[in-house]
Motif scaffolding. Structure first.
Motif, PDB file in Angstrom:
ATOM      1  N   MET A 100      32.596  23.886   2.301  1.00 25.77           N
ATOM      2  CA  MET A 100      33.137  23.796   0.940  1.00 25.77           C
ATOM      3  C   MET A 100      32.019  23.592  -0.077  1.00 25.77           C
ATOM      4  O   MET A 100      32.001  24.227  -1.137  1.00 25.77           O
ATOM      5  CB  MET A 100      34.149  22.656   0.853  1.00 25.77           C
ATOM      6  N   CYS A 101      31.078  22.705   0.252  1.00 27.09           N
ATOM      7  CA  CYS A 101      29.964  22.441  -0.665  1.00 27.09           C
ATOM      8  C   CYS A 101      29.083  23.678  -0.847  1.00 27.09           C
ATOM      9  O   CYS A 101      28.630  23.972  -1.965  1.00 27.09           O
ATOM     10  CB  CYS A 101      29.126  21.270  -0.149  1.00 27.09           C
ATOM     11  N   LEU A 102      28.851  24.402   0.247  1.00 24.03           N
ATOM     12  CA  LEU A 102      28.015  25.606   0.161  1.00 24.03           C
ATOM     13  C   LEU A 102      28.686  26.720  -0.638  1.00 24.03           C
ATOM     14  O   LEU A 102      27.998  27.541  -1.264  1.00 24.03           O
ATOM     15  CB  LEU A 102      27.669  26.106   1.568  1.00 24.03           C
ATOM     16  N   THR A 103      30.020  26.768  -0.610  1.00 25.96           N
ATOM     17  CA  THR A 103      30.697  27.770  -1.441  1.00 25.96           C
ATOM     18  C   THR A 103      30.469  27.500  -2.933  1.00 25.96           C
ATOM     19  O   THR A 103      30.559  28.408  -3.748  1.00 25.96           O
ATOM     20  CB  THR A 103      32.215  27.779  -1.157  1.00 25.96           C
ATOM     21  N   ILE A 104      30.167  26.236  -3.247  1.00 27.42           N
ATOM     22  CA  ILE A 104      29.873  25.875  -4.644  1.00 27.42           C
ATOM     23  C   ILE A 104      28.412  26.144  -4.976  1.00 27.42           C
ATOM     24  O   ILE A 104      28.088  26.735  -6.012  1.00 27.42           O
ATOM     25  CB  ILE A 104      30.209  24.386  -4.889  1.00 27.42           C
ATOM     26  N   GLN A 138      27.171  30.347  -4.786  1.00 28.61           N
ATOM     27  CA  GLN A 138      28.194  31.215  -5.368  1.00 28.61           C
ATOM     28  C   GLN A 138      27.785  32.683  -5.233  1.00 28.61           C
ATOM     29  O   GLN A 138      26.651  33.052  -5.488  1.00 28.61           O
ATOM     30  CB  GLN A 138      28.422  30.863  -6.833  1.00 28.61           C
ATOM     31  N   GLY A 139      28.734  33.487  -4.812  1.00 28.96           N
ATOM     32  CA  GLY A 139      28.459  34.906  -4.592  1.00 28.96           C
ATOM     33  C   GLY A 139      28.231  35.244  -3.133  1.00 28.96           C
ATOM     34  O   GLY A 139      28.318  36.412  -2.730  1.00 28.96           O
ATOM     35  N   ALA A 140      27.933  34.198  -2.319  1.00 30.47           N
ATOM     36  CA  ALA A 140      27.738  34.440  -0.884  1.00 30.47           C
ATOM     37  C   ALA A 140      29.086  34.620  -0.198  1.00 30.47           C
ATOM     38  O   ALA A 140      30.085  34.024  -0.602  1.00 30.47           O
ATOM     39  CB  ALA A 140      26.975  33.273  -0.259  1.00 30.47           C
ATOM     40  N   ASP A 141      29.099  35.432   0.844  1.00 29.12           N
ATOM     41  CA  ASP A 141      30.327  35.695   1.593  1.00 29.12           C
ATOM     42  C   ASP A 141      30.787  34.427   2.304  1.00 29.12           C
ATOM     43  O   ASP A 141      29.979  33.726   2.926  1.00 29.12           O
ATOM     44  CB  ASP A 141      30.077  36.808   2.609  1.00 29.12           C
ATOM     45  N   PHE A 142      32.086  34.117   2.228  1.00 31.69           N
ATOM     46  CA  PHE A 142      32.613  32.890   2.827  1.00 31.69           C
ATOM     47  C   PHE A 142      32.382  32.871   4.337  1.00 31.69           C
ATOM     48  O   PHE A 142      32.010  31.828   4.897  1.00 31.69           O
ATOM     49  CB  PHE A 142      34.117  32.753   2.535  1.00 31.69           C
ATOM     50  N   PHE A 143      32.604  33.992   5.007  1.00 31.96           N
ATOM     51  CA  PHE A 143      32.422  34.057   6.455  1.00 31.96           C
ATOM     52  C   PHE A 143      30.977  33.745   6.823  1.00 31.96           C
ATOM     53  O   PHE A 143      30.707  33.045   7.803  1.00 31.96           O
ATOM     54  CB  PHE A 143      32.816  35.447   6.959  1.00 31.96           C
ATOM     55  N   LEU A 148      21.814  34.234   5.658  1.00 33.13           N
ATOM     56  CA  LEU A 148      21.993  33.419   4.453  1.00 33.13           C
ATOM     57  C   LEU A 148      20.903  32.363   4.285  1.00 33.13           C
ATOM     58  O   LEU A 148      20.482  32.081   3.162  1.00 33.13           O
ATOM     59  CB  LEU A 148      23.362  32.732   4.488  1.00 33.13           C
ATOM     60  N   THR A 149      20.425  31.780   5.393  1.00 29.66           N
ATOM     61  CA  THR A 149      19.518  30.631   5.319  1.00 29.66           C
ATOM     62  C   THR A 149      18.285  30.861   4.444  1.00 29.66           C
ATOM     63  O   THR A 149      17.962  30.023   3.597  1.00 29.66           O
ATOM     64  CB  THR A 149      19.100  30.193   6.741  1.00 29.66           C
ATOM     65  N   PRO A 150      17.539  31.981   4.586  1.00 29.12           N
ATOM     66  CA  PRO A 150      16.364  32.170   3.725  1.00 29.12           C
ATOM     67  C   PRO A 150      16.712  32.295   2.244  1.00 29.12           C
ATOM     68  O   PRO A 150      15.838  32.112   1.388  1.00 29.12           O
ATOM     69  CB  PRO A 150      15.756  33.480   4.250  1.00 29.12           C
ATOM     70  N   GLU A 151      17.986  32.606   1.913  1.00 28.28           N
ATOM     71  CA  GLU A 151      18.404  32.792   0.525  1.00 28.28           C
ATOM     72  C   GLU A 151      19.056  31.540  -0.067  1.00 28.28           C
ATOM     73  O   GLU A 151      19.507  31.565  -1.209  1.00 28.28           O
ATOM     74  CB  GLU A 151      19.399  33.959   0.429  1.00 28.28           C
ATOM     75  N   LEU A 152      19.120  30.457   0.699  1.00 22.86           N
ATOM     76  CA  LEU A 152      19.794  29.252   0.224  1.00 22.86           C
ATOM     77  C   LEU A 152      19.110  28.651  -0.996  1.00 22.86           C
ATOM     78  O   LEU A 152      17.878  28.675  -1.124  1.00 22.86           O
ATOM     79  CB  LEU A 152      19.833  28.201   1.342  1.00 22.86           C
TER      80      LEU A 152
END
Length: 449
Positions: free
Chosen positions: A369-373, A376-381, A400-404
């Protein structure tokens, strides 16, 4: 009475010591990785990236924000390898090892800490077990390193092949998943290679079943006896491995981006490896983003379950899953007790299994939930996959990790730490001393289901 008072006086509160110990190791690693000598560009990693990498290595996860092979010098890679080894075996195992080398007596405090670190049921024989763990580790990593070196020697100079062979043997036995292949591609070049696939899968499996199981299997010729714990671990591990291989083979059979172009043997090897690696290893022979959604969902389940207690892996563990499934089956059958191999599981262990699972689910849900905030724009799956991978200390990534974002990296750092140390261990370390109530409330009834 005198013995009980002595234990209380010398008790070092193991959960706090383990939490603090892991934090200290992570901080030391992050400082070393931020040195200019640690990176190819001579500038060192930014501190947050260094902290992320150090946490991932110490917690034997494998999630990375920079490519290990192309970013770090030999110094940086050896720092990561050292963190993997210490984090995988536990710093108390190494402390015991050095005490034995120096001829010092292992105190009661250290024995209790070692028991907590290895998740062992008893303090009896704990030093002897630690000695065997180190012997097993040297032999297994040594054999794995030699076999991988011989294979890599066909693709690179001998010196580099030996270095690569032992790096990947240590990394995978400790279920870390760090690799030196470059470009975040892990072992995808060896998807159809039987030697690399079987050797690395063997290292992952041995590291994941736990040292207690390994020791019992080693002594089986003399004792002709396996404990209930070992029987449940081996049975559950076999079920997950066979079912995972067959399901992935089915899900990916017609996927042109993964196993469809491979031969029959290649299809099986790739599916087999993809079933092994979510058990908290993190290296991969198939490109994770190319997998079908059913395979990705299955991988999330396998990552959440993870390895077995007393191993180098994470997750809620195979025995926890078996206990919960057993409780569900007993409830369906109208039985009061959970039983395996003609042994009844006490209710306290069922409650503990439920607590571990719910705590893990809550952590993964909250972090997702926190990462969806923050992302933003990243795929939920993709976010759910990454959060589960961090909690299970797996290291598989959909990219996703390198783009966090910085805040997203901090969230994943905490998740990796909680997944390795254990949510209950952290809770016990933060809580006041636990004590049993000397009274009982009257029974109450609720409508369930």
């Amino acid at each position: 009475m005198a013995v009980k008072q002595s234990l209380k006086r010398f008790s070092p509160d193991p959960p706090k010591v383990l939490v603090i110990g892991f934090i200290v190791i992570i901080l030391i690693g992050s400082i070393l990785l931020s040195f200019p000598i640690a990176t190819q560009d001579g500038e060192g990693l930014p501190w947050l990236d260094a902290l992320f990498t150090s946490t991932s290595a110490t917690c034997v996860t494998g999630l990375v924000v920079v490519d290990t092979g192309s970013t770090f010098t030999w110094f940086g890679q050896l720092v990561i390898l050292s963190l993997i080894q210490v984090g995988g075996l536990g710093f108390m195992t190494f402390a015991t090892f050095f005490a034995l080398i120096l001829g010092k007596r292992v105190s009661l405090k250290k024995r209790m800490l070692l028991q907590e670190s290895l998740n062992h049921l008893s303090i009896q024989g704990i030093v002897r077990l630690a000695r065997k763990i180190l012997i097993f580790t040297v032999i297994i990593e040594g054999v794995g390193g030699v076999l991988l070196s011989l294979r890599f020697a066909y693709d690179m100079p001998l010196g580099r092949a030996i270095y690569f062979g032992f790096f990947h043997a240590i990394s995978n036995f400790n279920n870390a998943g760090f690799d030196l292949m470059g470009e975040f591609k892990s072992l995808t070049d060896y998807a159809e290679d039987p030697l690399v696939t079987l050797v690395v899968a063997g290292l992952i499996t041995l590291g994941g079943i736990g040292f207690i199981v390994m020791n019992e299997l080693f002594e089986y010729r003399m004792t002709r006896r396996l404990s209930l714990h070992t029987k449940v671990v081996l049975t559950m591990s076999a079920i997950l491995l066979v079912a995972g291989t067959l399901l992935i083979l089915f899900f990916e059979w017609k996927n042109p981006k993964t196993i469809q172009p491979l031969g029959a043997t290649g299809k099986f090897l790739a599916s087999f490896y993809q079933a092994v690696t979510p058990r908290t290893a993190g290296s991969n022979t198939l490109n994770i983003p190319d997998l079908t959604h059913p395979t990705l969902l299955l991988t999330i389940y396998l990552m959440f379950i993870g390895a077995s207690p007393g191993s180098t892996g994470g997750g809620i563990k195979t025995t926890t899953t078996a206990t919960l499934l057993g409780a569900v089956w007993s409830q369906i059958k109208g039985k009061e007790d959970v039983s395996f191999f003609r042994h009844r599981i006490v209710h306290d262990l069922v409650y503990k299994a439920l607590t571990v699972t719910v705590a893990g689910l809550l952590l993964v849900t909250c972090i997702t939930m926190c990462l969806t905030i923050t992302e933003q724009g990243a795929d939920f799956f993709m976010i759910l996959f990454e959060a589960t991978s961090a909690f299970g200390t797996v290291g598989l990534s959909m990219g996703l990790t390198p783009e966090l974002s910085p805040l997203g990296r901090i969230l994943i750092i905490f998740t990796m730490f909680a997944g390795r140390v254990g949510t209950l261990t952290i809770a016990f370390a933060l809580a006041r001393k636990r004590r049993k109530d000397h009274y009982q409330y009257p029974k109450g009834k609720l409508m369930i289901g």
